[in-house]
Design a protein around this motif. Structure first.
Motif, PDB file in Angstrom:
ATOM      1  N   GLU A 103      42.749  50.987  37.572  1.00 55.62           N
ATOM      2  CA  GLU A 103      43.813  50.079  37.237  1.00 55.62           C
ATOM      3  C   GLU A 103      43.791  48.746  38.462  1.00 55.62           C
ATOM      4  O   GLU A 103      43.928  47.820  37.966  1.00 55.62           O
ATOM      5  CB  GLU A 103      45.135  50.913  37.481  1.00 55.62           C
ATOM      6  CG  GLU A 103      46.360  50.530  36.591  1.00 55.62           C
ATOM      7  CD  GLU A 103      47.120  51.740  36.989  1.00 55.62           C
ATOM      8  OE1 GLU A 103      47.191  52.564  36.036  1.00 55.62           O
ATOM      9  OE2 GLU A 103      48.143  51.394  37.875  1.00 55.62           O
TER      10      GLU A 103
ATOM     11  N   TYR B  56      35.697  43.254  29.432  1.00 54.25           N
ATOM     12  CA  TYR B  56      36.798  43.275  30.438  1.00 54.25           C
ATOM     13  C   TYR B  56      37.386  44.621  30.426  1.00 54.25           C
ATOM     14  O   TYR B  56      37.777  45.093  31.618  1.00 54.25           O
ATOM     15  CB  TYR B  56      37.871  42.398  29.778  1.00 54.25           C
ATOM     16  CG  TYR B  56      37.756  41.094  30.113  1.00 54.25           C
ATOM     17  CD1 TYR B  56      36.309  40.488  29.513  1.00 54.25           C
ATOM     18  CD2 TYR B  56      38.200  40.251  31.011  1.00 54.25           C
ATOM     19  CE1 TYR B  56      36.053  39.163  29.560  1.00 54.25           C
ATOM     20  CE2 TYR B  56      37.890  38.706  31.067  1.00 54.25           C
ATOM     21  CZ  TYR B  56      36.748  38.040  30.355  1.00 54.25           C
ATOM     22  OH  TYR B  56      36.590  36.938  30.430  1.00 54.25           O
ATOM     23  N   ASN B  57      37.292  45.397  29.468  1.00 57.63           N
ATOM     24  CA  ASN B  57      37.843  46.743  29.740  1.00 57.63           C
ATOM     25  C   ASN B  57      37.152  47.723  30.119  1.00 57.63           C
ATOM     26  O   ASN B  57      37.335  48.827  31.034  1.00 57.63           O
ATOM     27  CB  ASN B  57      38.231  47.221  28.282  1.00 57.63           C
ATOM     28  CG  ASN B  57      39.320  48.461  28.336  1.00 57.63           C
ATOM     29  OD1 ASN B  57      39.879  48.609  29.158  1.00 57.63           O
ATOM     30  ND2 ASN B  57      39.220  49.145  27.436  1.00 57.63           N
TER      31      ASN B  57
ATOM     32  N   ILE C  57      40.125  41.112  36.346  1.00 58.10           N
ATOM     33  CA  ILE C  57      40.597  40.634  35.147  1.00 58.10           C
ATOM     34  C   ILE C  57      41.874  39.642  34.997  1.00 58.10           C
ATOM     35  O   ILE C  57      41.982  38.473  34.952  1.00 58.10           O
ATOM     36  CB  ILE C  57      40.871  41.488  33.975  1.00 58.10           C
ATOM     37  CG1 ILE C  57      39.816  42.641  33.961  1.00 58.10           C
ATOM     38  CG2 ILE C  57      41.162  40.773  32.579  1.00 58.10           C
ATOM     39  CD1 ILE C  57      38.355  42.115  33.708  1.00 58.10           C
ATOM     40  N   GLU C  58      43.013  40.376  35.722  1.00 54.28           N
ATOM     41  CA  GLU C  58      44.310  39.680  35.933  1.00 54.28           C
ATOM     42  C   GLU C  58      44.328  38.698  37.147  1.00 54.28           C
ATOM     43  O   GLU C  58      45.332  37.834  37.073  1.00 54.28           O
ATOM     44  CB  GLU C  58      45.411  40.944  36.083  1.00 54.28           C
ATOM     45  CG  GLU C  58      45.712  41.518  34.701  1.00 54.28           C
ATOM     46  CD  GLU C  58      46.460  42.823  35.041  1.00 54.28           C
ATOM     47  OE1 GLU C  58      47.450  42.614  35.798  1.00 54.28           O
ATOM     48  OE2 GLU C  58      46.203  43.889  34.284  1.00 54.28           O
TER      49      GLU C  58
ATOM     50  N   LEU D 206      44.755  39.010  40.347  1.00 48.35           N
ATOM     51  CA  LEU D 206      45.816  39.406  41.352  1.00 48.35           C
ATOM     52  C   LEU D 206      44.931  39.244  42.689  1.00 48.35           C
ATOM     53  O   LEU D 206      43.834  39.499  42.772  1.00 48.35           O
ATOM     54  CB  LEU D 206      46.471  40.656  40.746  1.00 48.35           C
ATOM     55  CG  LEU D 206      47.281  40.709  39.557  1.00 48.35           C
ATOM     56  CD1 LEU D 206      47.989  41.712  39.545  1.00 48.35           C
ATOM     57  CD2 LEU D 206      48.440  39.351  39.585  1.00 48.35           C
TER      58      LEU D 206
ATOM     59  N   ASN E  19      48.743  43.050  45.500  1.00 47.81           N
ATOM     60  CA  ASN E  19      49.155  43.644  44.222  1.00 47.81           C
ATOM     61  C   ASN E  19      48.687  45.110  44.179  1.00 47.81           C
ATOM     62  O   ASN E  19      49.231  45.874  43.115  1.00 47.81           O
ATOM     63  CB  ASN E  19      48.728  42.917  43.117  1.00 47.81           C
ATOM     64  CG  ASN E  19      49.664  41.491  43.282  1.00 47.81           C
ATOM     65  OD1 ASN E  19      49.051  40.525  44.113  1.00 47.81           O
ATOM     66  ND2 ASN E  19      50.675  41.420  42.401  1.00 47.81           N
TER      67      ASN E  19
ATOM     68  N   LYS F 247      41.072  46.510  37.440  1.00 53.53           N
ATOM     69  CA  LYS F 247      41.437  45.455  36.322  1.00 53.53           C
ATOM     70  C   LYS F 247      42.542  44.294  36.979  1.00 53.53           C
ATOM     71  O   LYS F 247      42.243  43.298  36.476  1.00 53.53           O
ATOM     72  CB  LYS F 247      42.234  46.313  35.230  1.00 53.53           C
ATOM     73  CG  LYS F 247      41.295  47.007  34.163  1.00 53.53           C
ATOM     74  CD  LYS F 247      42.328  47.593  33.442  1.00 53.53           C
ATOM     75  CE  LYS F 247      41.131  48.333  32.173  1.00 53.53           C
ATOM     76  NZ  LYS F 247      42.028  49.171  31.359  1.00 53.53           N
ATOM     77  N   ALA F 248      43.354  44.614  37.828  1.00 52.15           N
ATOM     78  CA  ALA F 248      43.946  43.798  38.440  1.00 52.15           C
ATOM     79  C   ALA F 248      43.470  42.736  38.967  1.00 52.15           C
ATOM     80  O   ALA F 248      43.734  41.663  38.887  1.00 52.15           O
ATOM     81  CB  ALA F 248      45.174  44.516  39.166  1.00 52.15           C
TER      82      ALA F 248
ATOM     83  N   LEU G 291      46.413  36.877  26.521  1.00 50.63           N
ATOM     84  CA  LEU G 291      46.390  36.744  28.247  1.00 50.63           C
ATOM     85  C   LEU G 291      45.139  37.354  28.787  1.00 50.63           C
ATOM     86  O   LEU G 291      44.883  38.401  28.110  1.00 50.63           O
ATOM     87  CB  LEU G 291      47.516  37.063  28.841  1.00 50.63           C
ATOM     88  CG  LEU G 291      48.693  35.932  28.964  1.00 50.63           C
ATOM     89  CD1 LEU G 291      49.815  36.839  29.765  1.00 50.63           C
ATOM     90  CD2 LEU G 291      48.459  34.957  29.630  1.00 50.63           C
ATOM     91  N   PHE G 292      44.676  36.766  29.678  1.00 49.28           N
ATOM     92  CA  PHE G 292      43.461  37.377  30.616  1.00 49.28           C
ATOM     93  C   PHE G 292      42.218  37.550  29.882  1.00 49.28           C
ATOM     94  O   PHE G 292      41.140  37.434  30.736  1.00 49.28           O
ATOM     95  CB  PHE G 292      43.992  38.817  31.213  1.00 49.28           C
ATOM     96  CG  PHE G 292      45.375  38.884  31.655  1.00 49.28           C
ATOM     97  CD1 PHE G 292      45.442  37.920  32.791  1.00 49.28           C
ATOM     98  CD2 PHE G 292      46.210  39.519  31.396  1.00 49.28           C
ATOM     99  CE1 PHE G 292      46.696  37.985  33.445  1.00 49.28           C
ATOM    100  CE2 PHE G 292      47.442  39.780  32.018  1.00 49.28           C
ATOM    101  CZ  PHE G 292      47.679  38.850  33.055  1.00 49.28           C
ATOM    102  N   ASN G 293      42.122  38.077  28.655  1.00 48.88           N
ATOM    103  CA  ASN G 293      41.236  38.159  27.907  1.00 48.88           C
ATOM    104  C   ASN G 293      41.111  37.411  26.481  1.00 48.88           C
ATOM    105  O   ASN G 293      41.212  37.920  25.453  1.00 48.88           O
ATOM    106  CB  ASN G 293      40.661  39.602  27.824  1.00 48.88           C
ATOM    107  CG  ASN G 293      39.536  40.002  27.196  1.00 48.88           C
ATOM    108  OD1 ASN G 293      38.817  39.179  26.897  1.00 48.88           O
ATOM    109  ND2 ASN G 293      39.372  41.292  26.988  1.00 48.88           N
TER     110      ASN G 293
END
Lengths: 368, 332
Positions: free
Chosen positions: A326, A172-173, A333-334, A336, A340, A329-330, A163-165
């Protein structure tokens, strides 16, 4: 107000006339993103493989072709003697050697069992695990095709989805991590150094004996670094999207909002350092050792926080960059939305309040 | 009235307190521009100032004369509200240095001992900056700084860091003056400046004094003392004497002899061995000698010195200067 603007203008003069610092402030984010994006990468690509194949039959040729066709591997050498294996590793000619047993296909057909030895250089354990895993996959795929001909009765195929990546890109990280580090560096470190410089060169002495409020001096110092940080935020985001291909999957407004909040947290940290130190060197050491290093080590930028011992995980909670990374990233990448990351917004706001309160309490309207 | 007082002891008491407060208010109005009352300040175990009291009258050019480490900078920092004294009270322009520090900060000019302007800003940018900080402009108070600033104006686009020592001082003085301060604090303004620039600088100070600005200046150079209206001699955190330079010199009650010879160094060490020599210090090309025995004649001393191998020794009476007085006072 006019006094304040005069101060801000003076701060910009200081920054623009110091070409080296200017170059670092503007160039560092670009260099870092490019370095992390292309040079320093944890992704496994084009691993060099050497083959020891004495059989030269249908099966070994098929497997070798499969390995070579895979983008993770590059078959660089065919060796003919098991003594050469040692040499290949020592000279760094390959990071993996695949050894087929003698009469491979024959043995497989007659006994139903043949052996392949996979030897990997485990100096870097992560890479070794990854490449052996990939080779395993290739071999079991071949096994499947063999079994497919024989119609095996039961077959379980795991269908893995990342997922996501999905492409497992390192970018991405680290993009959120680099963002956190750069903003922390410029805001906290540069601001504290700039304020302490006035103390060290003695100009603070004259500024204090003037009608201007000391807190205005400090605020004026922050403005240019705030502007530069916003500029850097824009360059890093543009580079990540257009050069590294990391999309902003979620809310862009949310991303900008949380970044501005993080800039303010870092500025308040810089203010705190400047009230506690008296020399530029001390300010630099404190920001470097107390802020920058933990940001790199404990924020999840390089080492996943989940793998740390419990007490270290708790320790990472007090690091602003952890919450920022955090949230980024949300959002990035995710994919959201802003709803959130309310928790992160809350924590970072609280940190700003605490740091500012301590700084104001510690702030001295006199010398020493 | 007196009967009334006897009857109401309580209200009498209150009345006298009110009277007392009134008189203290009156007193404050007549206070000198700068007033220190038994100021003490210690840095750890080092006592920087011990019970220092000085008064600077309005419009005075007041010199604080003393060697390095005497406590001059500490006193200046207390008066400019930069640090707090451990004991004692001070007022500047009638404002208390602790309570009304904000009012003092906007009305005085301060030039610290170290060159403390922005080296990466140009001459003009520095001056504009300090003018704006004090809510004024260069044009508004140009008259006051004109004589000083005109000398560095040709270099106004040069960075302050690239100026010579004398020019830096002129710029710093211009910046300290740009808001037309009532009191000017100059901490060792001539240290590290060449003799010509020093002389010029003191000329500027006299001009500023004529424009009604009270100036408090500190210096380790005793020869500059005679240029002040009044001086305070300070050493080891204590004030030795406060008076006009003329009075301080005239109060020197010993006869001072100047001695010159071929080998000055040997002359100095030999003279200090003589039992009747109270003190002997080197001042430029002359030794200043004070005797404790007035019966000793110059001829007797010359003979004694030629016995030690000194040729062409000349001995003549000289007028004492501030440094002689300072040396004499520190001995006591």
């Amino acid at each position: 107000m006019k006094q304040f603007l005069t101060f801000v203008k003076k701060e910009f003069h200081h920054i623009f006339r110091d070409h080296r610092t200017m170059l670092i402030l503007i160039g560092m984010p670009i260099v870092e993103i490019i370095l992390f994006g292309f040079a320093i990468t944890t992704e496994v690509k084009d691993s060099k493989v050497a083959i020891l194949d004495t059989s030269h039959d249908v099966a070994t040729r098929h497997i070798i072709d499969e390995i070579n066709a895979n983008k993770y591997f590059n078959v660089v050498e065919y060796i003919h003697n098991s003594n050469d294996i040692q040499r290949v590793f020592q000279k760094g000619e390959a990071s993996m050697v695949v050894v087929f047993e003698d009469h491979f296909y024959e043995t497989l057909l007659h006994t139903g069992k043949a052996q392949i030895q996979v030897i990997a250089d485990a100096t870097d354990p992560n890479t070794a695990t990854t490449i052996t895993y990939y080779v395993n996959r290739i071999i079991s795929d071949y096994q499947q095709t063999l079994m497919g001909q024989n119609k095996a009765p039961y077959q379980i195929t795991p269908n893995i989805k990342l997922l996501f990546n999905p492409e497992m890109k390192g970018a991405y990280n680290f993009v959120p991590g680099v963002l956190g580090m750069i903003l922390m560096l410029i805001c906290a470190m540069m601001t504290s150094i700039a304020i302490v410089r006035e103390k060290e060169t003695g100009t603070m002495e004259i500024l204090l004996v003037s009608p201007i409020k000391p807190i205005m001096i400090i605020l004026a110092k922050m403005v240019p670094y705030f502007v530069i940080s916003c500029f850097n935020l824009a360059t890093v985001l543009l580079l990540s999207v257009y050069v590294l291909g990391v999309p902003v999957a979620g809310s862009l407004t949310g991303l900008i909002l949380i970044s501005l909040l993080f800039i303010i947290v870092s500025l308040s940290l810089g203010l705190l350092v400047s009230t506690l130190t008296h020399t530029q060197l001390a300010a630099m050491l404190v920001s470097g050792m107390v802020f920058l290093l933990p940001v790199i080590l404990l924020s999840g930028m390089i080492f996943p926080i989940e793998n740390m011992p419990m007490w270290m995980q708790r320790l990472s909670d007090i690091i602003p960059a952890k919450w920022y990374i955090e949230a980024v990233k949300a959002l990035m990448i995710e994919g959201l939305g802003i709803m959130n990351i309310l928790k992160e917004i809350g924590i970072l706001s609280l940190m700003t309040l605490v740091f500012t309160a301590i700084s104001l309490k510690k702030f001295n309207v006199r010398l020493d | 009235m007196s009967q009334n007082n006897e009857l109401k002891a309580d209200s009498n008491c209150q009345l006298s307190i009110v009277n007392y407060q009134l008189s203290s208010v009156n007193c404050q109005l007549q206070l000198p521009t700068v007033n220190c009352k038994s100021i003490s300040k210690a840095y750890g175990s080092v006592q920087a100032l011990k019970e220092v009291s000085i008064d600077v009258e309005a419009g005075e050019l007041y010199g604080l004369i003393g060697p390095d480490g005497a406590g001059k900078t500490t006193l200046f920092r207390i008066l400019t509200t930069l640090i707090l004294a451990d004991k004692g009270t001070s007022t500047v322009g009638g404002f208390d240095v602790v309570k009304d520090y904000k009012k003092i900060r906007s009305s005085v000019g301060y030039m610290p001992g170290r060159f403390s302007l922005y080296q990466d800003l140009t001459v003009e940018e520095n001056l504009t900056f300090f003018a704006n900080v004090f809510g004024t402009t260069i044009e508004e108070n140009y008259d006051l700084i004109k004589d000083i600033y005109q000398q560095i104006e040709p270099f106004k686009t040069r960075r302050a860091g690239a100026l010579s020592g004398g020019m830096k001082q002129k710029l710093a003085l211009s910046c300290a003056l740009i808001h037309k301060p009532t009191v000017l604090f100059l901490d060792e303004p001539t240290t590290g400046v060449d003799p010509v620039s020093r002389k010029e600088f003191w000329g500027m100070l006299r001009n500023l004094k004529e424009q009604g600005i009270t100036i408090l200046v500190s210096t380790p150079y005793m020869d500059e003392a005679s240029l002040c209206d009044r001086i305070a001699l300070i050493t080891n955190g204590q004030i030795l004497k406060v008076d006009t330079p003329q009075n301080i010199v005239s109060q020197f009650d010993n006869i001072l002899w100047g001695v010159r010879g071929n080998n000055m160094h040997k002359l100095l060490t030999d003279l200090r061995l003589h039992p009747s020599v109270e003190s002997c210090f080197s001042f430029g090309d002359t030794l200043h000698v004070m005797l404790n025995n007035n019966a000793l004649t110059t001829t007797a001393l010359t003979t004694w010195l030629s016995g030690k191998g000194h040729q062409d020794v000349t001995i003549f009476p000289i007028e004492p200067n501030v440094e002689d007085c300072f040396m004499e006072l520190t001995k006591q």
